[in-house]
Scaffold this motif. Structure first.
Motif, short mmCIF file in Angstrom:
data_model
loop_
_atom_site.label_atom_id
_atom_site.label_comp_id
_atom_site.label_asym_id
_atom_site.label_seq_id
_atom_site.Cartn_x
_atom_site.Cartn_y
_atom_site.Cartn_z
N PRO A 184 0.84 -1.21 0.00
CA PRO A 184 0.00 0.00 0.00
C PRO A 184 0.87 1.25 0.00
CG PRO A 184 -0.04 -1.05 2.14
CD PRO A 184 0.64 -2.02 1.23
N PRO A 185 0.46 2.30 -0.68
CA PRO A 185 1.26 3.55 -0.73
C PRO A 185 1.30 4.24 0.63
CG PRO A 185 -0.84 3.87 -1.81
CD PRO A 185 -0.77 2.39 -1.50
N GLU A 186 2.37 5.00 0.84
CA GLU A 186 2.55 5.74 2.08
C GLU A 186 2.43 7.24 1.80
OE1 GLU A 186 6.31 4.70 3.68
OE2 GLU A 186 5.81 2.57 3.99
N GLU A 187 2.27 8.00 2.87
CA GLU A 187 2.15 9.45 2.74
C GLU A 187 3.56 10.07 2.65
OE1 GLU A 187 0.15 13.28 5.08
OE2 GLU A 187 0.01 11.23 5.90
N MET A 188 3.70 11.01 1.72
CA MET A 188 5.00 11.68 1.54
C MET A 188 5.31 12.54 2.77
SD MET A 188 7.72 12.28 -0.21
CE MET A 188 7.36 11.69 -1.86
N VAL A 189 6.53 12.40 3.30
CA VAL A 189 6.97 13.14 4.48
C VAL A 189 7.48 14.51 4.03
CG1 VAL A 189 8.52 13.15 6.46
CG2 VAL A 189 7.57 10.99 5.62
N SER A 190 7.05 15.56 4.73
CA SER A 190 7.45 16.94 4.40
C SER A 190 8.63 17.36 5.26
CB SER A 190 6.28 17.90 4.61
OG SER A 190 5.18 17.54 3.80
N ASP A 191 9.37 18.36 4.78
CA ASP A 191 10.52 18.91 5.51
C ASP A 191 9.99 19.79 6.64
OD1 ASP A 191 13.08 19.63 6.24
OD2 ASP A 191 13.16 21.30 4.82
N PRO A 192 10.38 19.56 7.91
CA PRO A 192 9.84 20.36 9.02
C PRO A 192 10.24 21.83 8.94
CG PRO A 192 11.58 18.91 9.80
CD PRO A 192 11.28 18.49 8.40
N TYR A 193 11.47 22.13 8.48
CA TYR A 193 11.89 23.54 8.41
C TYR A 193 11.13 24.29 7.33
CZ TYR A 193 14.90 27.62 7.96
OH TYR A 193 15.38 28.91 7.92
N THR A 194 10.85 23.61 6.21
CA THR A 194 10.06 24.24 5.15
C THR A 194 8.65 24.52 5.62
OG1 THR A 194 11.42 23.08 3.51
CG2 THR A 194 9.36 24.03 2.75
N GLU A 195 8.06 23.57 6.35
CA GLU A 195 6.71 23.80 6.87
C GLU A 195 6.70 24.95 7.88
OE1 GLU A 195 4.02 22.42 5.82
OE2 GLU A 195 5.10 21.19 4.35
N LEU A 196 7.78 25.05 8.66
CA LEU A 196 7.85 26.16 9.62
C LEU A 196 7.92 27.50 8.92
CD1 LEU A 196 8.13 27.09 12.58
CD2 LEU A 196 10.61 26.78 12.33
N ARG A 197 8.64 27.55 7.81
CA ARG A 197 8.75 28.80 7.06
C ARG A 197 7.45 29.16 6.38
NH1 ARG A 197 13.82 30.72 5.73
NH2 ARG A 197 12.57 32.42 4.86
#
Length: 617
Positions: A184-197
């Motif tokens: 089954p496909p998984e969810e793509m993990v995002s960069d925490p610093y980019t999300e903070l910005r």
């Protein structure tokens, strides 16, 4: 029989750049085709089952043509969405970074490449992270195959571990057709610093009070200007510095600029204090708290400087410097008149008395060079040569007055020394030359190079130099401590002074005339009294008679005549003439000498000296 159309419908077509065949939609000639009532399995059996013929089995169909992999899988690529984690040891805001990539697997040659989408202003080298090639799987030399790829697995490549989380529809269909069960496909993990910005920035809450933006919009480009004096005379090398104080109404900042004058001896820095808010009253600090803090916050200041703290005739202390305000400009006067109701803007007089100019003291002349040239070192830092009179140099070029001088010295060896003094009319310079005398012990030559000679007792400010009018026969001149007596001069000196008699005093001209008068009398007497042929014959006869005597000393003969001629006129009386002849054993009783005396006899015996000079030569 009436059928005329026998065309067949098109069954070959292209889709997404690929050629494929499809079932005909119409029959021959456009006849309607009825849907097939057989199932797919029955149709497959009919395709695989050969027809049973009456006359034996049918011929076996020819095998299909071989299709290579690069043709069968041309432009067929498997795409996986993945990410990898990267450590960030040089940042305090993030410890690791998540980088999302796309992994592409090319079925035609089993090659792979990794591409990261480019993000604007990310500061990272993005794009193709790994070029297309066959990626090694292990140290045994095996390479990755599409059978090794699946969702939800870690794929290590060249020290990086990629996590496969999803794939596209073509990849999913292809893998399932090959019998691979996809995870089954998984969810793509995002960069925490980019999300903070990307998160919205919370605006700080501003306490209730005057709006700084409103103040900026009202008072922008409006500046109060005050003219002040910073008195620093109490310090070493201190002075009174004129300054300009600018108060910016837009943000209540203050700037101080120093007014520089020409040649004030200071570096031309325009800003004395940069633009900033200046504290007026501080909060009481703890004694243990250090006082060398450069940054000042609002919590440490009770009151800042405002326009009400500046006024004409008032002293303000800004960062330890005390400035006395003595004037302001028109805009400042209008602002204070409207804002505070002040009407008295009378400027304060701050000009001090100018310093008395100290007279320049010229040091005494040191004896090197001419005084005018040495004086230039006292007048300017870079001395310039003294100016010359070009017109005088052109008019008197090559005009030289020559005099014979004798050295006045207590040394006995210097009494008989004779010098030639040359006065150059073009630049009023003097040179002295000593003719060399054999066996005198003095080499002779240049005694004084061409230079201007000042009279004794002069001052460097007003030197007095020797002029042609100072050179009279018998006068004494002093040249750098040496005294010379003028004994003779060229006839050109007399001719030049007579031609320019208005420029010379009468005493100088009369002295030269008296000196040259006896010489003119001698020449006139010789030229008019004795015929030249008779005089030459007598000279030859006397010379023959002298050769019969003992060896004749010509040099001593000349010196004896010059010694008897005290005044240098070339005249000797009869008694002195006979004494000199007896001293050198000249036969004065001969017939030839009597003839000479008869030919040249006169009251003064004028021709005798010249006559015997010609004999001895």
């Amino acid at each position: 029989p009436q059928k005329t159309s026998f065309h067949r419908s098109q069954t070959l077509d292209f889709k997404n750049g690929y050629a494929f065949s499809r079932l005909p939609r119409e029959g021959v000639g456009g006849e309607t085709l009825f849907a097939n009532q057989l199932s797919q399995n029955e149709l497959d059996d009919l395709c695989n089952q050969g027809a049973t013929l009456t006359y034996g089995p049918a011929k076996r169909a020819a095998p299909s043509r071989f299709t290579p992999a690069f043709v069968a899988f041309d432009k067929k690529v498997l795409k996986f969405d993945a990410y990898f984690q990267e450590e960030v040891p040089t940042s305090a805001e993030e410890h690791y970074r998540i980088r999302q990539v796309g992994i592409f697997y090319y079925l035609e040659d089993d090659s792979m490449c990794v591409i990261e989408p480019v993000v604007k202003n990310s500061g990272l080298l993005q794009g193709k992270l790994m070029k297309r090639h066959r990626v090694p799987k292990n140290e045994q030399g095996d390479f990755y195959h599409w059978k090794d790829l699946n969702l939800g697995i870690n794929l290590p490549m060249y020290g990086r571990t990629y996590r496969l989380v999803n794939c596209d529809s073509f990849t999913k269909v292809f893998l399932e057709s090959q019998g691979i069960a996809l995870n089954p496909p998984e969810e793509m993990v995002s960069d925490p610093y980019t999300e903070l910005r990307r998160a919205p920035v919370q605006k700080p809450t501003v306490p209730a009070g005057p709006d700084p933006l409103r103040q900026f919009l009202i008072y922008d480009t409006k500046v109060l200007r005050f003219y002040a004096i910073w008195d620093d005379t109490n310090c070493l090398y201190g002075d009174r510095h004129p300054c300009v104080i600018h108060y910016f109404l837009a943000d209540d900042t203050v700037e101080v600029r120093e007014v520089h004058r020409k040649n004030d001896g200071r570096d031309p820095f325009p800003v004395l204090m940069k633009r900033q808010r200046l504290p007026k009253t501080f909060v009481d600090k703890n004694k243990n708290f250090p006082s060398c803090v450069l940054e000042i916050t609002d919590q440490e200041v009770l009151e800042w400087y405002s326009p009400k703290d500046f006024a004409i005739g008032k002293s303000v202390t800004l960062l330890g410097r005390t400035f006395f305000i003595y004037d302001c400009d028109k805009f400042t006067q209008n602002f204070y008149r409207e804002k505070f109701g002040i009407t008295d803007f009378q400027p304060v007089e701050v000009n001090t008395k100018p310093l008395e100019k100290v007279p320049q003291v010229i040091p005494p002349y040191n004896g090197f060079g001419i005084p005018e040239d040495s004086l230039q070192n006292c007048l300017s830092l870079i001395p310039k040569p003294p100016r010359k009179d070009i017109i005088k140099m052109l008019e008197n070029n090559l005009k030289v007055l020559r005099y014979q001088v004798a050295l006045e010295s207590p040394v006995p060896e210097d009494k008989n020394r004779r010098f030639i003094l040359s006065y150059f009319l073009s630049d009023d310079t003097i040179s002295i030359y000593e003719p060399p005398v054999k066996n005198s012990g003095i080499p002779g030559g240049k005694y004084l190079k061409k230079t201007r000679v000042a009279k004794p007792g002069f001052t460097p400010e007003n030197p007095i130099y020797y002029e042609p009018s100072d050179f009279t026969i018998g006068s004494t001149i002093e040249v750098f401590g040496h005294r010379f007596v003028i004994t003779d001069a060229d006839e050109y000196v007399l001719n030049y002074m007579e031609a320019n008699a208005e420029s010379f005093p009468t005493a100088t001209l009369q002295s030269l005339r008296d000196h040259f008068r006896p010489r003119h009398v001698v020449v006139d007497t010789v030229n008019s009294g004795i015929p030249k042929k008779d005089l030459d014959d007598l000279i030859v006869e006397v010379q023959k008679d002298l050769k019969l005597q003992e060896p004749f000393n010509t040099r001593n003969f000349h010196e004896a005549f010059h010694h008897c001629d005290k005044d240098g006129s070339g005249l000797l009386d009869k008694g002195k003439f006979l004494d000199v002849c007896d001293k050198f054993n000249v036969p004065t009783s001969t017939i030839l000498l009597k003839k000479v005396r008869q030919k040249g006899c006169c009251a003064c015996g004028i021709p005798h000296l010249q006559f015997f000079q010609k004999i001895s030569s």
